[in-house]
Design an enzyme around this catalytic site. Structure first.
Site, PDB file in Angstrom:
ATOM      1  N   LYS A 190       0.874  -1.166   0.000  1.00 39.98           N
ATOM      2  CA  LYS A 190       0.000   0.000   0.000  1.00 39.98           C
ATOM      3  C   LYS A 190       0.909   1.212   0.000  1.00 39.98           C
ATOM      4  O   LYS A 190       1.927   1.218   0.676  1.00 39.98           O
ATOM      5  CB  LYS A 190      -0.827  -0.001   1.289  1.00 39.98           C
ATOM      6  CG  LYS A 190      -2.301   0.157   1.040  1.00 39.98           C
ATOM      7  CD  LYS A 190      -3.044   0.021   2.351  1.00 39.98           C
ATOM      8  CE  LYS A 190      -4.430   0.570   2.300  1.00 39.98           C
ATOM      9  NZ  LYS A 190      -5.272   0.268   1.211  1.00 39.98           N
ATOM     10  N   ASP A 212      11.758  10.661  -5.022  1.00 39.59           N
ATOM     11  CA  ASP A 212      11.221   9.966  -3.842  1.00 39.59           C
ATOM     12  C   ASP A 212      12.037   8.703  -3.558  1.00 39.59           C
ATOM     13  O   ASP A 212      11.493   7.631  -3.311  1.00 39.59           O
ATOM     14  CB  ASP A 212       9.737   9.626  -4.044  1.00 39.59           C
ATOM     15  CG  ASP A 212       9.022   9.352  -2.719  1.00 39.59           C
ATOM     16  OD1 ASP A 212       9.578   9.694  -1.652  1.00 39.59           O
ATOM     17  OD2 ASP A 212       7.909   8.793  -2.751  1.00 39.59           O
ATOM     18  N   LYS A 240      -0.360  -2.207  -9.797  1.00 40.42           N
ATOM     19  CA  LYS A 240      -0.605  -1.055  -8.912  1.00 40.42           C
ATOM     20  C   LYS A 240      -1.927  -0.450  -9.346  1.00 40.42           C
ATOM     21  O   LYS A 240      -2.081  -0.062 -10.503  1.00 40.42           O
ATOM     22  CB  LYS A 240       0.548  -0.071  -9.084  1.00 40.42           C
ATOM     23  CG  LYS A 240       0.558   1.102  -8.150  1.00 40.42           C
ATOM     24  CD  LYS A 240       1.963   1.701  -8.160  1.00 40.42           C
ATOM     25  CE  LYS A 240       2.033   3.088  -7.622  1.00 40.42           C
ATOM     26  NZ  LYS A 240       3.408   3.607  -7.649  1.00 40.42           N
ATOM     27  N   PHE A 274      -0.928   6.006  -3.461  1.00 42.77           N
ATOM     28  CA  PHE A 274      -2.094   5.967  -4.359  1.00 42.77           C
ATOM     29  C   PHE A 274      -2.684   4.572  -4.449  1.00 42.77           C
ATOM     30  O   PHE A 274      -2.497   3.875  -5.432  1.00 42.77           O
ATOM     31  CB  PHE A 274      -1.691   6.400  -5.767  1.00 42.77           C
ATOM     32  CG  PHE A 274      -0.974   7.709  -5.809  1.00 42.77           C
ATOM     33  CD1 PHE A 274      -1.621   8.876  -5.450  1.00 42.77           C
ATOM     34  CD2 PHE A 274       0.333   7.777  -6.218  1.00 42.77           C
ATOM     35  CE1 PHE A 274      -0.971  10.086  -5.487  1.00 42.77           C
ATOM     36  CE2 PHE A 274       0.997   8.986  -6.263  1.00 42.77           C
ATOM     37  CZ  PHE A 274       0.346  10.145  -5.888  1.00 42.77           C
ATOM     38  N   GLU A 331      -3.574   0.529  -3.912  1.00 46.32           N
ATOM     39  CA  GLU A 331      -2.964  -0.737  -3.523  1.00 46.32           C
ATOM     40  C   GLU A 331      -2.110  -1.347  -4.608  1.00 46.32           C
ATOM     41  O   GLU A 331      -2.327  -1.108  -5.792  1.00 46.32           O
ATOM     42  CB  GLU A 331      -4.075  -1.738  -3.210  1.00 46.32           C
ATOM     43  CG  GLU A 331      -4.758  -1.476  -1.892  1.00 46.32           C
ATOM     44  CD  GLU A 331      -5.850  -2.476  -1.628  1.00 46.32           C
ATOM     45  OE1 GLU A 331      -6.440  -2.994  -2.600  1.00 46.32           O
ATOM     46  OE2 GLU A 331      -6.120  -2.744  -0.456  1.00 46.32           O
TER      47      GLU A 331
HETATM   48  P1  ADP Z   1       3.105   4.055  -4.044  1.00 48.55           P
HETATM   49  O1  ADP Z   1       3.261   4.975  -5.222  1.00 48.55           O
HETATM   50  O2  ADP Z   1       1.674   3.947  -3.650  1.00 48.55           O
HETATM   51  O3  ADP Z   1       4.070   4.374  -2.929  1.00 48.55           O
HETATM   52  P2  ADP Z   1       4.806   1.816  -4.763  1.00 48.55           P
HETATM   53  O4  ADP Z   1       5.027   1.629  -6.219  1.00 48.55           O
HETATM   54  O5  ADP Z   1       5.909   2.474  -3.994  1.00 48.55           O
HETATM   55  O6  ADP Z   1       3.426   2.581  -4.551  1.00 48.55           O
HETATM   56  O7  ADP Z   1       4.468   0.416  -4.104  1.00 48.55           O
HETATM   57  C1  ADP Z   1       4.091   0.290  -2.723  1.00 48.55           C
HETATM   58  C2  ADP Z   1       4.656  -0.990  -2.128  1.00 48.55           C
HETATM   59  O8  ADP Z   1       4.148  -2.124  -2.846  1.00 48.55           O
HETATM   60  C3  ADP Z   1       6.172  -1.113  -2.229  1.00 48.55           C
HETATM   61  O9  ADP Z   1       6.812  -0.489  -1.126  1.00 48.55           O
HETATM   62  C4  ADP Z   1       6.372  -2.621  -2.219  1.00 48.55           C
HETATM   63  O10 ADP Z   1       6.308  -3.111  -0.891  1.00 48.55           O
HETATM   64  C5  ADP Z   1       5.149  -3.130  -2.972  1.00 48.55           C
HETATM   65  N1  ADP Z   1       5.461  -3.299  -4.410  1.00 48.55           N
HETATM   66  C6  ADP Z   1       5.286  -2.372  -5.377  1.00 48.55           C
HETATM   67  N2  ADP Z   1       5.637  -2.847  -6.591  1.00 48.55           N
HETATM   68  C7  ADP Z   1       6.059  -4.116  -6.387  1.00 48.55           C
HETATM   69  C8  ADP Z   1       6.583  -5.140  -7.263  1.00 48.55           C
HETATM   70  N3  ADP Z   1       6.734  -4.932  -8.559  1.00 48.55           N
HETATM   71  N4  ADP Z   1       6.937  -6.330  -6.716  1.00 48.55           N
HETATM   72  C9  ADP Z   1       6.799  -6.536  -5.374  1.00 48.55           C
HETATM   73  N5  ADP Z   1       6.318  -5.612  -4.513  1.00 48.55           N
HETATM   74  C10 ADP Z   1       5.952  -4.412  -5.000  1.00 48.55           C
HETATM   75 MG    MG Z   2       6.098   4.216  -2.982  1.00 48.25          MG
END
Ligand code: ADP
Ligand code: MG
Length: 492
Positions: free
Chosen positions: A202, A322, A221, A205, A207
């Site tokens: 999470k 970020d 995402k 934006f 899940e």
């Molecule tokens: P946000 O923009 O909402 O911060 P992220 O892209 O940073 O979203 O993803 C949030 C979390 O989801 C990450 O910190 C990670 O734990 C998990 N995550 C995101 N993308 C992946 C992926 N490709 N494989 C495994 N886990 C993922």
């Molecule tokens: Mg993130």
């Protein structure tokens, strides 16, 4: 099916379905005992069919109220059908992708019979025309994709032979096309044949889910429709020409699908089971070798992002804005990728401008560079954004180095400034510590006795200078890390 004959009957039906909506339902379930399951209150029966390796595979089960409101209930024509229904065992019938069952069409009239003869003939003609297109190669399919109604185009199999895995598809298409990713049609087709499995993260934006596409894991995402701009921006950045790199999260597809009431926005990427570096370091310590491999990956990813490549197949310089351990993912092979490009900005070197109006303070407060915290950053210079990334990279290296276990000695996992600011620090909290008191995370003495940790400590300090111009560049960090002699530490 019986048809309602008058308004009273219709009203009764609506009332009945409403009553059903609020109570538990019994549904057919493929993998349950007695082939039956029971939903929670307000759930739904789920019926789905999708094309896997060229074969239709059906699935039937119960859906919770929460899942019902997400993406499970929507079909994409001819590649997957997912239906939700709200009466006991209503998911009993078998769905098919390509043809409606004739037995379900009561009393065929002349018109229907004519259609039954004409439609297949027309389909045959269209099929023959498509065949000609296939023979002309993928460019034909790509052109067609842009001419057709997107929904109609979904049943395009010309680009998607069932034996192709994602890596091959992306490699084939990226190397033959513009170098910026899969054609939109293919992205959409992939996205709409993914079956979501479980939430894995999470963030800002919505899940992140693990999903399955033809048996392969992918990450999805999901943005809410009010975050459409963020979805669009992240998809746009990932499709920057020549961005693909082993240390940048591999983008697969973006899809926006209007279901009549709201728009579902998906970003599909490669899935990395170990999860974020934050989660990984919380769980495990790392050896000197592990640490250097992770550090080198992150530095290489950032150096690629920051680098401008000149030429027709070139890439603009990109600043991430970020960088933090939650936005870095660990791969199974022990390397890492930089993810979450939603806040990134691109540099246009010919006009020396930044591609979007940059609102002044974005990113995660804990990782903000001193010049962002005290508003001294020069927004008109792209270099400023790269230097702020480097400051944050130093903090990530600190989180990583603390977990490096040498002769059984290591620190516990902590976020930077854990001992100096509250758990959800404000900009003022951060400014007091980072700008006014000029504090930085402390570097343990024992790091001096290990060559790799000593170098990591030195690199961090040089990423944290208050003067942004004095900081190392990502390329310099990458080269320094690459030169560390890990073997020396292992022998000692
Ligand atoms: P946000 O923009 O909402 O911060 P992220 O892209 O940073 O979203 O993803 C949030 C979390 O989801 C990450 O910190 C990670 O734990 C998990 N995550 C995101 N993308 C992946 C992926 N490709 N494989 C495994 N886990 C993922
Ligand atoms: Mg993130």
């Amino acid at each position: 099916m019986t048809r309602p004959r008058n308004h009273t009957f219709q009203a009764a039906l609506i009332f009945l379905s409403f009553a059903q909506l609020t109570t538990a339902l019994k549904c057919v379930c493929r993998l349950c005992e007695n082939d039956t399951c029971e939903t929670s209150a307000d759930g739904a029966c789920w019926n789905s069919v999708m094309l896997i390796d060229g074969k239709e595979e059906t699935d039937k089960s119960c859906l919770s109220a929460e899942k019902k409101n997400q993406v499970y209930c929507y079909s994409s024509r001819n590649v997957s059908k997912r239906n939700c229904c709200f009466t006991d065992f209503c998911n009993n019938e078998n769905l098919h992708l390509y043809q409606e069952r004739p037995s379900e069409v009561p009393g065929w009239g002349r018109l229907e019979l004519a259609a039954a003869i004409l439609v297949p003939s027309c389909l045959l003609c269209v099929g023959a025309m498509l065949g000609v297109c296939v023979l002309q190669g993928p460019r034909c399919a790509y052109r067609r994709a842009h001419k057709q109604d997107a929904e109609e185009a979904l049943d395009d199999h010309t680009l998607m032979t069932p034996d192709k895995c994602l890596k091959e598809l992306i490699y084939d298409m990226s190397s033959s096309g513009s170098g910026s990713g899969l054609p939109l049609l293919v992205q959409r087709t992939i996205a709409r044949t993914i079956v979501l499995q479980e939430t894995i993260g999470k963030g800002r934006f919505g899940e992140v889910w693990r999903g399955k596409w033809r048996g392969e894991d992918v990450a999805v995402k999901i943005f809410s429709s009010r975050d459409e701009r963020s979805w669009f921006r992240e998809a746009e950045i990932y499709q920057t020409i020549m961005l693909r790199h082993e240390n940048i999260l591999g983008f697969i597809a973006a899809d926006n699908k209007d279901n009549g009431s709201w728009t579902q926005l998906w970003l599909v990427s490669e899935y990395h089971e170990p999860g974020s570096l934050f989660d990984y370091l919380n769980r495990y310590t790392v050896s000197v070798q592990d640490m250097m491999l992770l550090a080198l990956s992150v530095a290489s990813g950032l150096a690629h992002l920051h680098m401008e490549i000149i030429g027709t197949q070139g890439k603009p310089a990109i600043a991430h804005r970020d960088i933090k351990s939650k936005n870095i993912l660990v791969k199974k092979n022990g390397t890492a990728v930089i993810a979450d490009l939603g806040l990134a900005v691109k540099h246009d070197s010919t006009t020396n401008t930044i591609d979007i109006p940059s609102n002044h303070r974005v990113g995660t407060k804990r990782y903000m560079a001193p010049e962002i915290l005290d508003d001294a950053i020069n927004m008109n210079s792209f270099e400023s954004f790269k230097r702020a990334d480097i400051y944050a990279l130093g903090l990530v290296f600190w989180e990583l180095s603390r977990r490096c276990s040498v002769r059984g000695i290591h620190e516990d996992f902590q976020l930077p400034y854990y001992d100096l600011v509250p758990s959800d620090p404000s900009v003022d909290d951060m400014r007091r510590v980072v700008c006014d008191q000029k504090q930085r995370p402390s570097i343990p003495n024992q790091w001096q006795s290990c060559e790799a940790l000593r170098v990591m400590g030195k690199v961090m300090r040089e990423c944290w200078y208050p003067s942004a111009a004095a900081r190392l560049t990502a390329l310099r960090v990458k080269k320094t890390v690459a030169q560390v002699n890990v073997m020396k530490d292992i022998k000692e």
